[in-house]
Design a protein around this motif. Structure first.
Motif, mmCIF file in Angstrom:
data_model
loop_
_atom_site.group_PDB
_atom_site.id
_atom_site.type_symbol
_atom_site.label_atom_id
_atom_site.label_comp_id
_atom_site.label_asym_id
_atom_site.label_seq_id
_atom_site.Cartn_x
_atom_site.Cartn_y
_atom_site.Cartn_z
ATOM 1 N N GLY A 239 35.364 29.720 44.909
ATOM 2 C CA GLY A 239 36.410 30.711 44.922
ATOM 3 C C GLY A 239 35.811 31.887 45.749
ATOM 4 N N THR A 240 36.492 32.838 45.208
ATOM 5 C CA THR A 240 36.395 34.219 46.013
ATOM 6 C C THR A 240 36.214 35.220 44.928
ATOM 7 O OG1 THR A 240 38.832 34.755 45.969
ATOM 8 C CG2 THR A 240 37.687 33.467 47.924
ATOM 9 N N VAL A 241 35.610 36.312 45.464
ATOM 10 C CA VAL A 241 35.365 37.647 44.669
ATOM 11 C C VAL A 241 36.464 38.665 45.260
ATOM 12 C CG1 VAL A 241 33.711 39.458 44.210
ATOM 13 C CG2 VAL A 241 32.945 37.057 44.229
ATOM 14 N N VAL A 242 37.244 39.037 44.130
ATOM 15 C CA VAL A 242 38.199 40.344 44.506
ATOM 16 C C VAL A 242 37.687 41.398 43.863
ATOM 17 C CG1 VAL A 242 40.661 40.659 44.176
ATOM 18 C CG2 VAL A 242 39.793 38.449 44.316
ATOM 19 N N GLU A 243 37.862 42.521 44.459
ATOM 20 C CA GLU A 243 37.373 43.716 43.904
ATOM 21 C C GLU A 243 38.216 45.063 44.405
ATOM 22 O OE1 GLU A 243 33.323 44.529 45.453
ATOM 23 O OE2 GLU A 243 33.797 43.689 47.418
ATOM 24 N N PRO A 244 38.377 46.042 43.657
ATOM 25 C CA PRO A 244 39.283 47.232 44.058
ATOM 26 C C PRO A 244 38.456 47.978 45.116
ATOM 27 C CG PRO A 244 38.166 47.643 41.790
ATOM 28 C CD PRO A 244 37.723 46.187 42.071
ATOM 29 N N VAL A 245 39.114 48.527 45.998
ATOM 30 C CA VAL A 245 38.751 49.596 46.919
ATOM 31 C C VAL A 245 39.591 50.675 47.009
ATOM 32 C CG1 VAL A 245 37.737 47.831 48.404
ATOM 33 C CG2 VAL A 245 40.084 48.374 48.950
ATOM 34 N N TYR A 246 39.163 51.770 47.680
ATOM 35 C CA TYR A 246 40.256 52.648 47.969
ATOM 36 C C TYR A 246 40.436 52.719 49.401
ATOM 37 C CZ TYR A 246 39.305 55.480 43.710
ATOM 38 O OH TYR A 246 39.241 56.013 42.324
ATOM 39 N N ASP A 247 41.737 52.917 49.728
ATOM 40 C CA ASP A 247 42.369 53.366 51.255
ATOM 41 C C ASP A 247 41.783 54.382 51.600
ATOM 42 O OD1 ASP A 247 43.785 53.611 53.534
ATOM 43 O OD2 ASP A 247 45.463 52.832 52.700
ATOM 44 N N THR B 280 44.487 57.250 52.321
ATOM 45 C CA THR B 280 45.272 57.758 51.338
ATOM 46 C C THR B 280 44.774 57.872 50.063
ATOM 47 O OG1 THR B 280 46.245 55.704 50.592
ATOM 48 C CG2 THR B 280 47.160 56.204 52.379
ATOM 49 N N GLY B 281 43.575 57.512 49.822
ATOM 50 C CA GLY B 281 42.961 57.576 48.360
ATOM 51 C C GLY B 281 43.542 56.597 47.553
ATOM 52 N N GLN B 282 44.566 55.602 47.812
ATOM 53 C CA GLN B 282 45.201 54.859 46.747
ATOM 54 C C GLN B 282 44.113 53.541 46.704
ATOM 55 O OE1 GLN B 282 49.077 54.351 48.640
ATOM 56 N NE2 GLN B 282 49.798 55.851 47.098
ATOM 57 N N ILE B 283 44.385 53.093 45.413
ATOM 58 C CA ILE B 283 43.614 51.691 45.072
ATOM 59 C C ILE B 283 44.280 50.623 45.789
ATOM 60 C CG2 ILE B 283 43.090 50.130 43.389
ATOM 61 C CD1 ILE B 283 41.241 52.392 43.202
ATOM 62 N N ARG B 284 43.447 49.709 46.475
ATOM 63 C CA ARG B 284 43.713 48.397 46.998
ATOM 64 C C ARG B 284 42.918 47.472 46.562
ATOM 65 N NH1 ARG B 284 47.900 51.342 47.504
ATOM 66 N NH2 ARG B 284 47.997 52.413 49.468
ATOM 67 N N TYR B 285 42.973 46.220 46.901
ATOM 68 C CA TYR B 285 42.031 45.104 46.554
ATOM 69 C C TYR B 285 41.871 44.126 47.562
ATOM 70 C CZ TYR B 285 43.973 46.559 42.000
ATOM 71 O OH TYR B 285 44.009 47.304 40.999
ATOM 72 N N PHE C 41 32.414 49.906 55.699
ATOM 73 C CA PHE C 41 33.025 49.801 54.431
ATOM 74 C C PHE C 41 31.969 50.670 53.797
ATOM 75 C CE2 PHE C 41 33.088 47.675 50.451
ATOM 76 C CZ PHE C 41 34.435 47.304 49.980
ATOM 77 N N TYR C 42 32.437 51.869 53.219
ATOM 78 C CA TYR C 42 31.583 53.010 52.584
ATOM 79 C C TYR C 42 31.526 52.737 51.225
ATOM 80 C CZ TYR C 42 32.729 55.669 56.997
ATOM 81 O OH TYR C 42 32.781 56.077 58.331
ATOM 82 N N LEU C 43 30.298 52.952 50.656
ATOM 83 C CA LEU C 43 30.160 52.656 49.253
ATOM 84 C C LEU C 43 29.350 54.129 48.798
ATOM 85 C CD1 LEU C 43 29.246 49.684 50.726
ATOM 86 C CD2 LEU C 43 28.598 49.202 48.443
ATOM 87 N N PRO C 44 30.277 54.845 48.297
ATOM 88 C CA PRO C 44 29.629 56.253 47.696
ATOM 89 C C PRO C 44 28.883 55.814 46.429
ATOM 90 C CG PRO C 44 31.932 56.515 48.328
ATOM 91 C CD PRO C 44 31.613 55.058 48.605
ATOM 92 N N LEU D 78 35.412 52.366 50.027
ATOM 93 C CA LEU D 78 36.332 53.016 50.709
ATOM 94 C C LEU D 78 36.371 52.219 52.099
ATOM 95 C CD1 LEU D 78 35.410 55.296 48.915
ATOM 96 C CD2 LEU D 78 36.001 56.862 50.655
ATOM 97 N N MET D 79 37.672 51.930 52.362
ATOM 98 C CA MET D 79 37.782 51.380 53.541
ATOM 99 C C MET D 79 39.420 51.336 54.165
ATOM 100 S SD MET D 79 38.370 47.468 52.559
ATOM 101 C CE MET D 79 39.258 46.749 54.056
#
Length: 213
Positions: A44-52, A55-60, A81-84, A134-135
């Motif tokens: 399978g695949t791993v799906v996770e949330p990110v911020y655009d 814009t600061g909006q949530i994506r996946y 692919f930033y990881l704060p 963030l990406m």
């Protein structure tokens, strides 16, 4: 490829860009990885949330399990692919990946926390509560690319901890020396963890199974 298949490919590509551009739901912030499809430890695949980060909006985004790192790619065809990373005590909302009270990104959360504590012990030596992603995805106007370089974003000792969701915020904090970045690209003694991921819809994430180790 016949004309019908070519047309279908264009439609699907346009639809994926549109899904990336949809606004995030306002009710609550998603957190944690989810598994979609497949069987076993590498299925399978791993799906996770990110911020655009434009814009600061949530994506996946979705990443296949069991793929080798780094992916073979030209360094010119990569984007960060930033990881704060946020220390214990930080007053921030629900993060894309929470380390406490339960680790909900088990395939990388503990490693990110350990790296932050080792690199920046004055800030993270007391523990990490989690991190965000963030990406810039397709159609965002940002530095979207095929391959992504995980890049830790760490707060400098004494800096105020603020929640970072856009590249504009991040750039300002870097310029003021409130944060610094550590690309995991194989330079300066870091591992090369460059990877591929693809954009998916919120519905894919919602139908996944929580990945808890």
């Amino acid at each position: 490829m016949n004309r019908r298949l070519a047309f279908l490919a264009v439609v699907v590509s346009a639809a994926m860009v549109g899904l990336w551009a949809l606004p995030a739901a306002a009710d609550s912030l998603p957190s944690g990885e989810r598994i979609v499809g497949g069987n076993g430890s590498h299925g399978g695949t791993v799906v996770e949330p990110v911020y655009d980060d434009m814009t600061g909006q949530i994506r996946y985004v979705s990443t296949p399990r069991g793929t080798a790192q780094p992916v073979p790619t030209n360094p010119r065809a990569t984007a960060p692919f930033y990881l704060p990373v946020y220390p214990v005590g930080a007053a921030v909302p629900t993060l894309n990946c929470q380390d406490v009270p339960v680790e909900n990104c088990p395939d990388h959360g503990p490693k990110v926390a350990a790296a932050a504590a080792a690199i920046d012990p004055l800030v993270y030596g007391g523990g990490v509560i989690g991190h965000d992603h963030l990406m810039a995805g397709p159609g965002s106007g940002g530095d979207f690319n095929v391959a992504w370089v995980p890049t830790l974003v760490l707060f400098a000792p004494g800096a105020a901890i603020t929640h970072i969701t856009t590249l504009t915020q991040l750039t300002g904090l870097i310029n003021s020396h409130a944060v610094f970045t550590v690309p995991l690209d194989g330079t300066n003694g870091t591992p090369n963890l460059t990877f591929h991921c693809s954009v998916v819809s919120a519905a894919v994430y919602a139908h996944g199974t929580p990945f808890l180790g």
